[in-house]
Enzyme design. Structure first.
Site, PDB file in Angstrom:
ATOM      1  N   ALA A 124       9.549  -9.948  -4.043  1.00  0.00           N
ATOM      2  CA  ALA A 124       8.535 -10.453  -5.044  1.00  0.00           C
ATOM      3  C   ALA A 124       9.394 -11.063  -6.333  1.00  0.00           C
ATOM      4  O   ALA A 124      10.169 -10.404  -6.870  1.00  0.00           O
ATOM      5  CB  ALA A 124       7.595  -9.244  -5.800  1.00  0.00           C
ATOM      6  N   ARG A 182       8.451  -9.912   2.124  1.00  0.00           N
ATOM      7  CA  ARG A 182       8.462 -10.399   0.655  1.00  0.00           C
ATOM      8  C   ARG A 182       9.427  -9.823  -0.336  1.00  0.00           C
ATOM      9  O   ARG A 182       9.374  -8.654  -0.335  1.00  0.00           O
ATOM     10  CB  ARG A 182       6.995 -10.102   0.116  1.00  0.00           C
ATOM     11  CG  ARG A 182       7.016 -10.799  -1.154  1.00  0.00           C
ATOM     12  CD  ARG A 182       5.520 -10.601  -1.882  1.00  0.00           C
ATOM     13  NE  ARG A 182       5.563 -11.411  -3.032  1.00  0.00           N
ATOM     14  CZ  ARG A 182       4.753 -11.013  -4.195  1.00  0.00           C
ATOM     15  NH1 ARG A 182       4.076 -10.021  -4.104  1.00  0.00           N
ATOM     16  NH2 ARG A 182       4.815 -11.840  -5.247  1.00  0.00           N
ATOM     17  N   ILE A 187      33.992 -10.826  -8.453  1.00  0.00           N
ATOM     18  CA  ILE A 187      34.487  -9.898  -7.178  1.00  0.00           C
ATOM     19  C   ILE A 187      35.827 -10.309  -7.075  1.00  0.00           C
ATOM     20  O   ILE A 187      36.312 -11.546  -7.118  1.00  0.00           O
ATOM     21  CB  ILE A 187      33.746  -9.936  -6.130  1.00  0.00           C
ATOM     22  CG1 ILE A 187      34.282  -8.900  -5.062  1.00  0.00           C
ATOM     23  CG2 ILE A 187      33.438 -11.308  -5.399  1.00  0.00           C
ATOM     24  CD1 ILE A 187      33.257  -8.508  -3.674  1.00  0.00           C
ATOM     25  N   CYS A 192      12.818 -14.668   0.758  1.00  0.00           N
ATOM     26  CA  CYS A 192      11.741 -13.916   1.522  1.00  0.00           C
ATOM     27  C   CYS A 192      12.139 -14.290   2.746  1.00  0.00           C
ATOM     28  O   CYS A 192      12.838 -15.215   3.127  1.00  0.00           O
ATOM     29  CB  CYS A 192      10.518 -14.415   1.069  1.00  0.00           C
ATOM     30  SG  CYS A 192       9.945 -14.022  -0.489  1.00  0.00           S
ATOM     31  N   ASP A 196       3.718 -19.959  -7.455  1.00  0.00           N
ATOM     32  CA  ASP A 196       4.099 -21.371  -7.489  1.00  0.00           C
ATOM     33  C   ASP A 196       3.845 -21.910  -5.955  1.00  0.00           C
ATOM     34  O   ASP A 196       3.566 -23.225  -6.398  1.00  0.00           O
ATOM     35  CB  ASP A 196       5.701 -21.305  -7.787  1.00  0.00           C
ATOM     36  CG  ASP A 196       6.538 -20.402  -6.871  1.00  0.00           C
ATOM     37  OD1 ASP A 196       6.137 -19.302  -6.409  1.00  0.00           O
ATOM     38  OD2 ASP A 196       7.636 -20.968  -6.245  1.00  0.00           O
ATOM     39  N   ASN A 236       9.211 -19.860   1.950  1.00  0.00           N
ATOM     40  CA  ASN A 236      10.204 -19.192   1.188  1.00  0.00           C
ATOM     41  C   ASN A 236      10.773 -19.904   0.076  1.00  0.00           C
ATOM     42  O   ASN A 236      11.273 -21.014   0.751  1.00  0.00           O
ATOM     43  CB  ASN A 236      11.303 -18.707   2.410  1.00  0.00           C
ATOM     44  CG  ASN A 236      12.560 -18.358   1.711  1.00  0.00           C
ATOM     45  OD1 ASN A 236      13.618 -18.686   1.933  1.00  0.00           O
ATOM     46  ND2 ASN A 236      12.356 -17.494   0.511  1.00  0.00           N
ATOM     47  N   VAL A 243       7.732 -14.103  -8.125  1.00  0.00           N
ATOM     48  CA  VAL A 243       6.534 -14.685  -9.061  1.00  0.00           C
ATOM     49  C   VAL A 243       5.109 -14.070  -8.759  1.00  0.00           C
ATOM     50  O   VAL A 243       4.932 -13.975  -7.368  1.00  0.00           O
ATOM     51  CB  VAL A 243       6.402 -16.176  -8.874  1.00  0.00           C
ATOM     52  CG1 VAL A 243       5.289 -16.787  -9.625  1.00  0.00           C
ATOM     53  CG2 VAL A 243       7.776 -16.876  -9.588  1.00  0.00           C
ATOM     54  N   SER A 288      24.006 -19.329  -9.333  1.00  0.00           N
ATOM     55  CA  SER A 288      25.456 -19.585  -8.956  1.00  0.00           C
ATOM     56  C   SER A 288      25.921 -21.097  -9.097  1.00  0.00           C
ATOM     57  O   SER A 288      25.153 -21.686  -9.261  1.00  0.00           O
ATOM     58  CB  SER A 288      25.825 -18.982  -7.302  1.00  0.00           C
ATOM     59  OG  SER A 288      25.143 -20.180  -6.363  1.00  0.00           O
ATOM     60  N   GLY A 289      27.096 -21.232  -8.623  1.00  0.00           N
ATOM     61  CA  GLY A 289      27.758 -22.527  -9.023  1.00  0.00           C
ATOM     62  C   GLY A 289      27.849 -23.479  -7.569  1.00  0.00           C
ATOM     63  O   GLY A 289      28.243 -24.323  -7.268  1.00  0.00           O
TER      64      GLY A 289
END
Length: 532
Positions: free
Chosen positions: A51, A49, A288, A2, A97, A75, A53, A363-364
């Protein structure tokens, strides 16, 4: 993500200033709100925003009936909001949350509130009853936050620096735009005219210490023994917990998959846990690269092994080059390795947005800094200096960094040995991926024959002339570019952010080794996998 934006004590009409908030509109495609603060002149919030949650009550600034004097703009995601709500018997008004911040602040104050948050976040909290403004950012700065403060007390904050560059103010001296420190909160006194005065800046989290919120975690107390098998079990447990807690989204979850160790472990664990939690859709994974890139080939093997709904995003060097200007605009930097690596991330993210319905993307990120995964860590000396970046889960990283140095360093010529060994024999991912040698993302996107960075350099050779390079030190005295590639990046940056070069204190380069280019493939210790 956000986008948050707020002003306190603006010297200019808010209707003029609020146009700056629209510079970060890309962060929140679902809704936008601009709201003045009742009773306080020249104070306002802007919120874009996305969205994730509570789609009905999730707009911000967030206010609830119980605390009408509190305004929250944030955020991020707070993973332990249910746990804390049950522990302290909070009466939540929404399913958002972030509402837990309001209850924690009212019950315990800002310091304990911040320290109990398990998540990634950047927040602006306004208490009109006590005339206080609070800023805060998560342990590792996963969520961005920038601050602009004038000598006469005009405060502006934003998720991206670009939302602050065109603000006007009454002071003759310019105000610097600076990133807010991760793991800290700042307290401001709020005057009736909306101006502020900073009264405290305090660190509430430290990446090397177990977080305060760990006492309320679902994972029991961690063992103090460093016996190898117990350590590896604990690493698996904490890693599993780190992925599980992030399944709280109401929108579809996907995962970036480069075929390297880190993203492969995350994707495999995500698929496993999604089945356990009976998620109603298959996990989508995205890779990718060019058709013969090592990453595309490796990711395909992992996706087949874990059974994800896999998508490959093929791109040409020309498409990557065309994206460079957009990448620099969004990154707000001209750092060489950051721009190179982010082109692929930008293109795959664009594909996900346009071609899929996945919104929350795993992601890692963060593992290489934590587990000494970059190949130049083989040259780190002494080893205790080589962990100074943070997987980005606080409890996981704090435990990993508490281990003896000799357990964390590369072993038998293999980087991230402990992490790899912890998942050995589980068949979570193919063995050839578990022990695949580190390949930097910006290098692995294209074949070993011609790296992405050489494609960039070849193209930009004609974009910058020799005369420009001779005058580079005078043209750009701060961080003067040494190559035509870096000169071009700097030109694009100056086009969008003139006079802001000091946002980048220095170019990133591999440490502990003689390097003239940030690409791992240029280092003397680089050895590609045989099958590449």
């Amino acid at each position: 993500m956000c986008g948050i934006w707020a002003l306190f004590g603006s010297d200019e009409c808010l209707s003029v200033q609020c146009t700056s908030a629209m510079k970060i509109a890309h962060r929140g495609p679902d809704a936008f709100r601009f709201e003045n603060v009742n009773g306080f002149t020249n104070c306002c919030f802007g919120f874009h925003r996305l969205a994730i949650v509570d789609q009905l009550y999730g707009m911000q600034p967030l206010r609830i009936k119980k605390f009408p004097f509190l305004w929250l703009c944030y955020n991020g995601e707070i993973y332990n909001h249910h746990t804390l709500g049950e522990k302290f018997n909070f009466d939540y008004q929404t399913k958002v949350d972030g509402e837990v911040l309001l209850h924690l602040y009212d019950r315990f104050g800002i310091q304990k509130m911040a320290s109990l948050l398990d998540g990634v976040f950047a927040f602006v909290l306004l208490d009109t009853a006590n005339r206080k403004v609070y800023l805060g950012r998560d342990t590792y700065g996963v969520r961005p936050l920038f601050k602009f403060l004038t000598d006469n007390g005009f405060l502006a904050v934003c998720s991206e620096a670009k939302g602050l560059t065109n603000l006007t103010h009454a002071m003759d001296t310019p105000a610097n735009i600076i990133p807010f420190l991760p793991g800290h909160f700042e307290v401001f006194d709020l005057k009736q005219d909306g101006k502020v005065r900073s009264i405290k800046m305090e660190q509430f989290h430290c990446c090397t210490k177990e977080p305060v919120h760990a006492i309320y975690d679902t994972v029991e107390r961690l063992p103090t023994s460093f016996e190898e098998e117990r350590v590896k079990r604990t690493i698996r447990t904490l890693f599993d917990n780190a992925v599980r807690k992030r399944l709280m989204a109401n929108r579809r979850i996907g995962c970036l998959l480069s075929g390297g160790l880190d993203s492969s472990l995350v994707a495999a664990t995500l698929v496993k846990l999604a089945k356990e939690e009976e998620v109603e859709y298959p996990i989508q994974t995205f890779s990718i690269g060019s058709e013969d890139s090592p990453d595309i080939i490796a990711a395909r093997k992992v996706a087949d092994h874990i059974g994800s709904e896999h998508y490959e995003v093929n791109f040409t060097a020309e498409e990557g080059i065309q994206a460079v200007e957009d990448v620099i605009f969004h990154l707000e930097t001209y750092d060489i390795t950051t721009v190179r690596a982010s082109v692929g991330m930008y293109l795959v993210s664009k594909y996900i947005k346009e071609k899929s319905d996945s919104v929350v993307i795993f992601s890692g990120e963060g593992s290489d800094e934590l587990t000494q995964g970059y190949i130049y860590f083989h040259k780190a000396s002494p080893p205790e200096t080589s962990h100074c970046l943070p997987f980005l889960d606080h409890r996981f990283t704090a435990y990993y960094l508490s281990l003896p140095e000799e357990m964390r360093v590369p072993k038998n010529g293999v980087e991230k040995h402990l992490l790899r060994d912890s998942f050995k024999g589980l068949n979570l991912i193919p063995d050839e991926i578990l022990w695949r040698r580190k390949e930097a993302f910006s290098d692995g996107m294209m074949s070993e024959k011609k790296s992405w960075y050489t494609c960039l350099q070849d193209h930009l050779e004609s974009m910058v002339n020799d005369d420009q390079m001779e005058k580079a030190c005078k043209t750009f005295p701060h961080n003067p570019p040494r190559t035509k590639e870096s000169y071009y990046f700097r030109q694009v940056f100056e086009k969008h952010y003139p006079g802001r070069a000091k946002w980048l204190p220095h170019y990133w380069m591999p440490r502990w080794i003689n390097a003239t280019d940030p690409s791992a493939r240029t280092l003397c210790i680089y050895k590609p996998d045989k099958d590449q």
